[in-house]
Design an enzyme around this catalytic site. Structure first.
Site, PDB file in Angstrom:
ATOM      1  N   GLU A   1       0.830  -1.213   0.000  1.00  0.00           N
ATOM      2  CA  GLU A   1       0.000   0.000   0.000  1.00  0.00           C
ATOM      3  C   GLU A   1       0.866   1.265   0.000  1.00  0.00           C
ATOM      4  O   GLU A   1       0.595   2.225   0.718  1.00  0.00           O
ATOM      5  CB  GLU A   1      -0.979  -0.001   1.181  1.00  0.00           C
ATOM      6  CG  GLU A   1      -2.085  -1.040   1.030  1.00  0.00           C
ATOM      7  CD  GLU A   1      -3.222  -0.849   2.014  1.00  0.00           C
ATOM      8  OE1 GLU A   1      -3.359   0.252   2.565  1.00  0.00           O
ATOM      9  OE2 GLU A   1      -3.967  -1.814   2.225  1.00  0.00           O
ATOM     10  N   GLY A   2       1.913   1.249  -0.782  1.00  0.00           N
ATOM     11  CA  GLY A   2       2.842   2.370  -0.859  1.00  0.00           C
ATOM     12  C   GLY A   2       4.045   2.097   0.018  1.00  0.00           C
ATOM     13  O   GLY A   2       3.934   2.127   1.239  1.00  0.00           O
TER      14      GLY A   2
END
Length: 825
Positions: free
Chosen positions: A503-504
């Protein structure tokens, strides 16, 4: 001297106006009144004339907007158009995604603390609390993480069925579609509790309730899609995955090469308008067991079949495709850090889908990037922060217990200062993480999609989880590195890089996202100035830019006055919303907030678009914004829990930690600023007396560790929603029970220590030998003897580790051999 005093008076009046951020009309009147006072009270000198000329110059441009626009604004507007890099639609969507929330106050230099404290305390409903206490508790009791991770590499069938039957996969789906309709806080709490037992089970529950088909359908799906899929997702009849990441596009999701072309094709025996797709995705959680695949791809319409002959590239689009649709390939599994949750690949070549498989239908063609960015803003506030919370809660409870039970040199290891230092980090960070979790999830429940705050939460809560787990491993030492049924840390330790990566990736999140997005979104004028500079109607753009530019100038002057005033007064001018010991913390955070506002404005003004390429500079300002937010959540948590006296050392530890880290980040920023003189000037304004803050003291470390070593309300509150087994042979239950038995024996053990000092007992004997000596000499009675024996047996059981035959470790045999005497760590 008269002239100097007149000038100083006018500067003081202007400074007060700027500090208080008065509107321009009020500023002009105040300064006019000051000039009149000089005229009527003293002889006019050079100070008055200098002030009058400056006032007249400002008044001229304030009162004559056409003159201001022609002489200043239009020239500045033309300059902005030349120097600003063009902002494409993808960048614009990313910047507009989510909402500015409390982060906006912190960034702008004058946080309204009362507004923060007035935010309603997040709480679970009775229904949500019952689900946590019953279904979630029952699920945790079913989980054996050693069996899941090291034997099955999967959840047992009965666990999968329980998860489906009890609605764990439909927590965010509204009740009208058969889901639980739970709040973000409930979602976070359930995932946190499961993760304290099994990270693999937690991820399995987390993903369908986070960024994925369910979330996207809720917000963007057609009514027909909602009516069909949401009940099936809620009941567990469908297992979703969302395929975004490709081999060449990880954190840069906008660079995915996966492609769809609008064309005519055959579906269900009919020729219909649809899309021919090619994709190659990896790292897709739940893909190996998914029945529906959410897919992100780039959509092209070269023949204008969607109705717009001028538009070929539609951009990222999202579709929902059954796993058994012709051409869909579910590939093999990945093995992420030896964890057992399902993760793998999916591919497709020349896969034709009708337009009604697009999430939201034809109308949402090309809207995928906006959909993903808005959903991610909410999802990142809940899922991975919950995983970081879980390892912290479990480490706080069990590491404290183990450090009291485990002895070296005839002393509990918790008494050693080296151990105490690591335990203080565990204690302080656990308090901070729980505060962040509740406030951030609570924001989502208020209807906020906090894009910047979610990035802060994701980055720092996973990083703190990693630090806490590292410290726990160090304290447990050999007890933690030997794998087996007794080990409750190793799987969590190995899983930490997963949260750091997904998620990043955290490096990108810190260096680019938090400040890169925060500076534009949280600043009151910059984003609007950028939009005005790119308007097609130039005259309208100049008008808008004119208003924004001069308010921006006033904002900058105010930031300078506030930062200088707060620096010179050491924050004492700042308002504080509460009395007592914590009031001063609000003042110091206001001081750092003002310094951030000034420093950010200067950096953006001087470096412009180059600032995002100077990642280490922007990362330091991101650290300041993050620490401001984290410290805020600590103060909010303390107030929401009605200011317990026992919490004060934890609040002090966290605020001192944040202030010192902000100070360090500022100093490093100023020292590395390209213009050295500007850097030195900013440092002088923000820290006129040099460094003001220090790390928490050794004494304070000792205070925050104490609650970890006794049975008390604070220990229970901080570790609430962590699962600890109730049986003596449970992986975590044995530690908890030994902890209570050792505590119960403390008073009797004092008698033994006293007798040893009096040389009535042999100090070289083992604990069990001394117990028998104490009985023989009448130092303790039989009841006390049993208390000591129970504690000693439990203590010895806790420090044991598993051992196996060579054949079993090598995989030659599956069954575990008969128990041998275990080795002590």
């Amino acid at each position: 001297m008269t002239g100097l005093w007149q000038l100083l008076l006018m500067m003081l009046v202007a400074g007060v106006c700027a500090y208080n951020r008065w509107p321009m009309k009020k500023v002009m009147l105040a300064n006019l009144a000051a000039l009149a006072l000089i005229v009527f009270s003293s002889n006019l000198a050079w100070g008055f004339y200098v002030s009058a000329i400056v006032y007249g110059f400002v008044a001229l441009f304030y009162l004559l907007p056409d003159l201001r626009m022609d002489w200043i604004s239009r020239k500045a507007y033309n300059f902005m158009q030349k120097v600003l890099p063009p902002m494409n639609e993808t960048e614009k969507v990313a910047l507009e995604a989510g909402d500015v929330w409390w982060d906006g106050d912190l960034f702008q230099g004058n946080p309204d603390w009362k507004k923060m404290l007035d935010i309603e305390k997040p709480t679970l409903t009775d229904e949500e609390q019952a689900f946590v206490d019953n279904e979630t508790e029952e699920l945790c009791e079913m989980l054996d993480d050693w069996d899941i991770v090291h034997k099955r590499k999967d959840l047992p069938p009965e666990v999968w069925q329980f998860i489906k039957d009890k609605g764990f996969l439909g927590m965010i789906i509204p009740k009208e579609y058969g889901g639980k309709g739970f709040s973000a806080l409930a979602h976070s709490t359930v995932v946190t509790k499961i993760a304290t037992r099994s990270g693999s089970a937690a991820v399995t529950v987390m993903v369908p309730n986070s960024l994925g088909p369910g979330e996207l359908l809720l917000h963007y799906g057609t009514q027909e899609q909602k009516d069909y899929y949401l009940p099936r997702l809620a009941e567990g009849k469908e297992i979703p995955c969302f395929a975004l990441t490709s081999p060449v596009a990880g954190s840069d999701a906008g660079a995915i090469p996966d492609k769809g072309v609008v064309c005519m094709g055959e579906h269900d025996g009919k020729e219909v308008l649809g899309i021919k797709l090619d994709w190659n995705k990896r790292y897709i959680t739940l893909a190996p067991v998914a029945t529906i695949v959410g897919l992100a791809f780039k959509l092209y319409d070269p023949d204008g079949l969607l109705g717009d002959s001028e538009k070929e590239d539609y951009g990222i689009t999202c579709a929902l495709i059954p796993h058994d649709h012709p051409g869909v390939e579910i590939g093999q599994r990945h093995l992420p850090m030896n964890q057992a949750f399902m993760n793998g690949t999916t591919k497709g070549k020349d896969v034709f889908i009708p337009l009604d498989m697009l999430i939201g239908g034809k109308e949402y063609a090309g809207q995928g990037w906006r959909m993903l960015m808005e959903s991610l803003a909410a999802g990142r506030s809940i899922s991975l922060p919950a995983m970081g919370t879980a390892v912290s809660k479990l480490s706080y409870r069990l590491t404290g217990a183990y450090a009291l039970v485990r002895e070296q040199f005839k002393t509990p290891i918790a008494r050693f200062e080296g151990i105490e230092e690591a335990m203080a980090r565990i204690a302080g960070m656990t308090y901070r993480i729980e505060a962040m979790r509740t406030m951030t999830a609570g924001a989502v429940d208020l209807g906020v999609k906090p894009s910047v705050v979610s990035a802060i939460a994701k980055y720092h809560m996973t990083e703190m989880g990693r630090q806490v787990m590292n410290d726990s491993m160090d304290i447990h030492a050999g007890r933690a590195i030997i794998m087996g049924e007794r080990n409750y840390l190793a799987n969590g330790y190995m899983s930490q890089p997963i949260g750091i990566t997904v998620e990043g990736a955290n490096i990108l999140t810190r260096n680019l996202m938090i400040f890169g997005q925060g500076a534009v979104r949280c600043h009151p004028y910059v984003f609007r100035e950028m939009l005005a500079a790119q308007m097609e109607d130039k005259e309208e753009g100049v008008k808008r830019f004119d208003s924004l530019l001069f308010r921006h100038i006033g904002y900058g002057v105010s930031n300078f006055a506030r930062t200088l005033g707060l620096g010179l007064s050491c924050g004492l001018f700042a308002k504080k919303p509460v009395a007592g010991q914590t009031g001063k913390y609000y003042q110091q955070l206001t001081r750092m907030s003002s310094a951030l506002a000034l420093t950010s404005d200067v950096a953006m003004g001087m470096l412009g678009g180059d600032l995002k390429r100077k990642e280490r500079l922007s990362a330091r300002l991101a650290d300041v914004l993050s620490e401001l937010y984290m410290a805020s959540t600590v103060l909010k948590y303390y107030e929401d829990n009605e200011r317990p006296i026992a919490d004060l050392p934890y609040v002090q530890w966290n605020i001192e930690q944040s202030l010192e880290k902000m100070q360090q980040a500022f100093y490093e920023f100023y020292e590395n600023f390209p213009n050295k003189w500007v850097g030195k000037f900013l440092r002088l304004v923000a820290f006129p007396y040099g460094k003001s803050y220090s790390k928490p003291s050794d004494r304070l470390d000792r205070q925050v560790v104490k609650p970890m070593l006794t049975n008390n309300e604070l220990r229970d509150r901080l570790t609430n929603y962590s699962f600890v087994g109730k049986e003596a042979d449970d992986v975590t239950g044995r530690v908890e029970q030994a902890f209570f038995k050792v505590l119960a024996a403390d008073e009797v053990r004092r008698k033994l220590r006293k007798a040893m000092k009096a040389k009535e007992l042999d100090k070289n004997a083992t604990n069990m030998e001394r117990i028998e000596q104490a009985i023989e000499k009448g130092i303790i009675n039989e009841e006390e003897r049993q208390i000591l024996v129970d504690a000693e047996e439990a203590r010895m059981d806790v420090i044991q580790v598993d051992d196996y035959s060579h054949e079993q470790i090598s995989g030659v045999v599956d069954e575990k051999p008969k128990k041998k005497k275990s080795k002590a760590a």
